[in-house]
Motif scaffolding. Structure first.
Motif, short mmCIF file in Angstrom:
data_model
loop_
_atom_site.label_atom_id
_atom_site.label_comp_id
_atom_site.label_asym_id
_atom_site.label_seq_id
_atom_site.Cartn_x
_atom_site.Cartn_y
_atom_site.Cartn_z
N THR A 94 8.48 -35.07 -0.29
CA THR A 94 7.31 -34.38 0.26
C THR A 94 6.03 -35.08 -0.20
O THR A 94 6.03 -35.81 -1.18
CB THR A 94 7.26 -32.91 -0.21
OG1 THR A 94 6.94 -32.87 -1.61
CG2 THR A 94 8.57 -32.19 0.05
N ILE A 98 1.85 -29.55 -0.49
CA ILE A 98 2.84 -28.98 0.43
C ILE A 98 2.29 -27.74 1.14
O ILE A 98 3.01 -27.11 1.94
CB ILE A 98 4.14 -28.62 -0.31
CG1 ILE A 98 3.90 -27.54 -1.36
CG2 ILE A 98 4.76 -29.87 -0.92
CD1 ILE A 98 5.19 -27.01 -1.97
N TYR A 110 7.04 -36.06 4.80
CA TYR A 110 8.20 -35.23 4.52
C TYR A 110 9.45 -35.94 5.03
O TYR A 110 9.45 -36.54 6.11
CB TYR A 110 8.09 -33.89 5.24
CG TYR A 110 7.12 -32.91 4.62
CD1 TYR A 110 7.56 -31.93 3.74
CD2 TYR A 110 5.77 -32.96 4.93
CE1 TYR A 110 6.69 -31.01 3.18
CE2 TYR A 110 4.88 -32.05 4.38
CZ TYR A 110 5.34 -31.07 3.51
OH TYR A 110 4.47 -30.17 2.96
#
Length: 331
Positions: A94, A98, A110
């Motif tokens: 990621t 986030i 991602y």
């Protein structure tokens, strides 16, 4: 990627530490790596889970298919004992933030990687060398189920909701052909029951997922250093042992390792191979530093590794840190 257990061999009632009697048991392992175990963050390589099984040792003279196939490999080390190894794993990657549902152009995309692996391990009779040839095949993208796993994990533990998985890499089948070599070049006894050794390693990966050359070394201090060649890890990493050999009673060692990779391909940074996707400018040289502890009792081994990885792409603002935990059982 790089990676201690006790028990009695069927070939002897009480094998001594460092025995070279063929190991007649396999090893099952669970590996979990997460940045929560290290820096307490949730970014970049944020989580990996892998389960694996490695068979007993097969002698070159055996007629079992594992031994027969090993003997057909042209570069198979002379006299090496063969083990087959199998794995199933999932990795998640990621960006740093986030909570942003929009594509973040200056951070890694991602991505998820769901894979199965299988291969052969060549173990030297004196337990001083290990060579692994492995094929991993799997899928990147929504089909990896990384989005669902990450969101569910955070929901269960009331962590921050990851909101950007709609921007992940597209579905793409992938593979890695991996070779890893480890060999003890120095060992000494510091006192009764206390040993030290140095185990360099080298290897490579070829595939549309990861293509790199690697090298490094591990320094260990402990009781019996012949039961494995280092702690197991989720690749890409410094190599360790997917198996553990028998020893008597409680066993332990501490370790520190350093390694580097020349990275030619990393789909999690370069983006999809055949489709347009988000990407960042990767760094071609990446280094890992790690240290930790391995504990073994009877048929169980547990390890903890603290990992520091240098910046993997040009836009990255700081290094990554995480922890790796493994639990292995010999049966």
């Amino acid at each position: 990627m790089p990676l201690l257990c006790a028990g009695l061999s069927a070939h002897a009632e009480a094998p001594q530490p460092g025995t070279t009697i063929p190991d007649d048991r396999g090893t099952a392992s669970l590996m979990i790596e997460n940045d929560l175990f290290g820096a307490g963050t949730d970014r970049h390589f944020t989580h990996g889970t892998a389960v694996g099984y490695t068979t007993r040792e097969y002698l070159p003279s055996e007629t079992d298919p594992i031994a027969v196939v090993a003997n057909l490999i042209p570069f198979w080390p002379h006299g090496a004992r063969a083990r087959a190894t199998y794995s199933l794993g999932q990795n998640m990657y990621t960006p740093e933030d986030i909570t942003d549902p929009n594509p973040i152009r200056d951070d890694r995309p991602y991505a998820g990687w769901l894979y199965v692996g299988g291969g052969l391990i060549a173990a030297a009779p004196d337990a001083s060398r290990s060579d692994t040839v492995l094929l991993e095949v799997g899928v990147v993208g929504p089909a990896s189920l990384a989005s669902k796993t990450h969101k569910q994990w955070h929901k269960w533990f009331n962590f921050t909701e990851p909101r950007g998985w709609d921007n992940q890499l597209e579905n793409e089948p992938g593979f890695n052909v991996i070779y890893e070599h480890t060999q003890r070049i120095w060992k000494d006894e510091l006192g009764p029951g206390l040993n030290v050794d140095l185990v360099p390693n080298s290897g490579f990966s070829l595939g549309n997922i990861q293509t790199y050359l690697s090298g490094g070394a591990t320094l260990r201090l402990g009781r019996d250093l012949t039961t494995d060649m280092g702690p197991p890890r989720i690749r890409p990493s410094l190599p360790g042992s997917a198996y553990i050999r028998p020893t008597n009673g409680f066993n332990w060692y501490v370790f520190t390792s350093a390694g580097t990779r020349l990275v030619l391909r990393n789909i999690f940074l370069d983006g999809n191979t055949f489709r347009d996707s988000q990407s960042v400018d990767k760094r071609y040289l990446v280094a890992d530093l790690q240290s930790g502890l391995a504990l073994q009792y009877d048929d169980w081994r547990m390890t903890y590794t603290y990992v520091i990885r240098t910046k993997e792409f040009e836009q990255q603002d700081k290094i990554d840190k995480w922890g790796a935990i493994s639990l292995s059982y010999r049966f």
